[in-house]
Write an enzyme that holds these catalytic residues in place. Sequence first.
Site, PDB file in Angstrom:
ATOM      1  N   SER A 185      -9.896  -0.577   7.271  1.00  0.00           N
ATOM      2  CA  SER A 185      -9.410  -0.501   5.892  1.00  0.00           C
ATOM      3  C   SER A 185      -8.654  -1.549   5.465  1.00  0.00           C
ATOM      4  O   SER A 185      -8.118  -1.766   4.229  1.00  0.00           O
ATOM      5  CB  SER A 185      -8.482   0.826   5.856  1.00  0.00           C
ATOM      6  OG  SER A 185      -9.136   1.965   5.705  1.00  0.00           O
TER       7      SER A 185
ATOM      8  N   LYS B 138       0.830  -1.260  -0.091  1.00  0.00           N
ATOM      9  CA  LYS B 138       0.090   0.143  -0.026  1.00  0.00           C
ATOM     10  C   LYS B 138       0.945   1.384   0.032  1.00  0.00           C
ATOM     11  O   LYS B 138       1.924   1.136   0.677  1.00  0.00           O
ATOM     12  CB  LYS B 138      -1.046   0.016   1.244  1.00  0.00           C
ATOM     13  CG  LYS B 138      -2.039   1.050   1.372  1.00  0.00           C
ATOM     14  CD  LYS B 138      -2.737   0.875   2.642  1.00  0.00           C
ATOM     15  CE  LYS B 138      -3.927   1.863   2.637  1.00  0.00           C
ATOM     16  NZ  LYS B 138      -4.593   1.714   4.017  1.00  0.00           N
TER      17      LYS B 138
ATOM     18  N   SER C  31      -9.808   1.704   2.921  1.00  0.00           N
ATOM     19  CA  SER C  31      -9.039   2.404   1.973  1.00  0.00           C
ATOM     20  C   SER C  31      -7.744   1.460   1.335  1.00  0.00           C
ATOM     21  O   SER C  31      -7.414   1.754   0.330  1.00  0.00           O
ATOM     22  CB  SER C  31      -8.237   3.429   2.823  1.00  0.00           C
ATOM     23  OG  SER C  31      -7.169   2.901   3.842  1.00  0.00           O
TER      24      SER C  31
END
Lengths: 485, 95
Positions: free
Chosen positions: A175, A76, A151
Site C-alpha cells: 500500500s 494518510k 491503499s
Amino acid sequence: MSEISSLTLYELIKNIKEKKISSNEAAKSFVDRAEKSKKINAYVTENFENCLKLSKEFDDKPNFDLKLPGIPIAVKDLFCTNEVRTTAGSNILNNFVPNYESTVTQNIWNEGGILLGKLNCDEFAMGSSNETSFFGNVQNPIAEDLVPGGSSGGSSAALAANLTPVTIGTDTGGSIRQPASFTGTVGLKPTYGSCSRYGIVAFASSLDQAGPMSKDVKDSSILLEVISSFDKKDSTSIDFKRNNYSSELTRNIKGLKIGIPKEYRVDGMPDEIEKLWKKGIEYAKDCGAEIIDISLPHTSYALPTYYIVAPAEASSNLARYDGVKYGLRSSGKNLIDMYEKTRSEGFGEEVKRRVMIGTYVLSSGYYDAYYLKAQKVRQLIKQDFDQAYNKVDAILTPSTPSSAFKIGEKSNDPVSMYLNDIFTVPVNLAGLPGISIPAGVDKNNYPLGLQIIGKPFDEQTVLNIAYSMEEKINYKNNITDWWMK
Amino acid sequence: MTIDLKTVKHISKLARISLDEKKAEKLATDMNSIFEFIEKLNELNTDNVEPLTSIAETTLRFRDDKITSENIREKILKNSPEKNDDFFVVPKVVE
C-alpha cells in the site's frame, strides 16, 4: 526560484533554514494549490487554517535545529491525529475524532512538521486503487480517470500533484510501494517493527508498517529518520540501532550483491515490465553492484497466504467497530440487531468481503485448513528470503506487474485486483524493508517502478541502492496540471 | 470446495454483519473465486513446518503497573454515539 510546492523536502528545508522561504509562505503555497486541486479528491479532512496559523507561530519563534522546521505535511487518514477527524476512509469512522496522536505523526510534529490535512485512502487500507474509500475515488495526477494506486492513493496523488512536500502511508501488502509506482514517486516500507503502529488504525497487525513517501530517495531518508523509533506503546516495536539515514546516504554501492529472483518473472507479465527490470539490472551494474541470480521458490504462494492471514487479522481487528463506544451507530431492535446493522451500513463491500473471509478461515473446523496452513507457508516464504540473504545484500524486482489502470477497470473482480500486489506482498509476509522508485514509463507514458528489497533492519542499504540507481535512471514526472484546466 | 449460501449466512452471523439475499449471493460468488485462488496452498506439504505467528522475534515486555492517564472519562465518552453522563448507552439487554 521554482514554485515552492514543487520543491523537494530537502530543498524546502534548506530554503527555510536560509530564511529564503518562511514556513507560512510554504503553507500558503500548498494550501493555494490544494484549493485548485479539489478534483484530485486527495483530502478527506483539511487542516488548512490551523496549518497557516501554526506556520506563522513557527516563523515568529523559529527553531532551525529541527529536522522538519515548519514543514507543512499531509498524512494518510489512517493515522490518528489528536482533535483532528480520522476516518480510515470508512463510513463507520466518519465522525471519529481521536483524543490521542499516533507515534509516527507525533514524531513528525516533534521535529517541526505541521499537519496540512488527512489524505484519502482505501477503506481500512483494504484496496489497491483507492476505489474502496467511502470518500470517493482519487484521481492520479498522471492522467485523468487513472487510479493513483492504493491503499495510500490520496498520499501518492497529493505527492505527485505537489500538494505536500512528502507524506506518510501505511503498507500491509504493498500500500505504499504500489501507489508510489503508479504515480512516479518514491515509497518505502520499513522493516516490521521499525515504525510504531501505535495510533494507526489497524488492518492486519502482523503486516502493517508505516513509511515515507516522497518525490525522491533523499527525502524518504530524511522522513524515515524522523518517523522510525522504538516505542513502548507498540508491543511489536523493535529496539534496534537506527541509522542516521539521511546523513549516511551514499551513492557508493560498489561491490554490493544484488539478487534477481527468477520466480518474479510471472506468467502474463507485460513485455514492458520485463524490459524495465532488465534496464534496472543494467543500471545496478553501472552503479557498481554485482548481479546474482537467486531463487525464492515459494513466491507464487505469497498472495494466497496473504489473502488468508490479512483478512483473518482484519476480521478480529475490525470486531471493535460495533457502534457502542465511537463511530457510526445504526438503530436496531436489540443489541445484536444494532451491531449487525451498524456493521452492515458502516462497512463498504471490500471490507465486508475481507471480514467474511477472515471470519470463515478462523471459524471452527477451518482454522487448521486455512489459517494454520497459511502461517506455515508464511514460514517457508520467510525462509526463502533468509537463504537468499546468505548470498546477496538486496533484491531487485519490478514493483508491480502493470502500470496504473483506469478507474472502474478492475473493481468488479477482486482476484484480478489482488494480483496487483504480487511483487510487494512477499516483502510484508517476511517483514522486510522495500522501496519502490520510479524507473520508466509504459507505452501510455504511465510511470513504472522498480522495487529494492533489503535485509531486516537494513533500510540504509535499500536507500543507498535506490539513491544510486535514481541518479542513473534520472526519471522525471511529467505532470500537466490537467485537473486545473 | 464451494461455499454455499447457507455458509455465507452463518459466517455473516458470526461476523455480525447483516446481509440481504442479493448481497449474500454476491458474496458467495466472490468468496468462491477467492477461495479457488487460495486453494493453491494445498499443493504444498507443510507437515513439518513451524507456523510463523510473528515476524518480530520479541518477547513481550513488562511495564510497571502504574496509571498513566487520569480523568479521561469525558474524552473517552466524547466520541460515543449515545451516552448519559457516565456511561455508554446501548439498546436494552435485560428484560
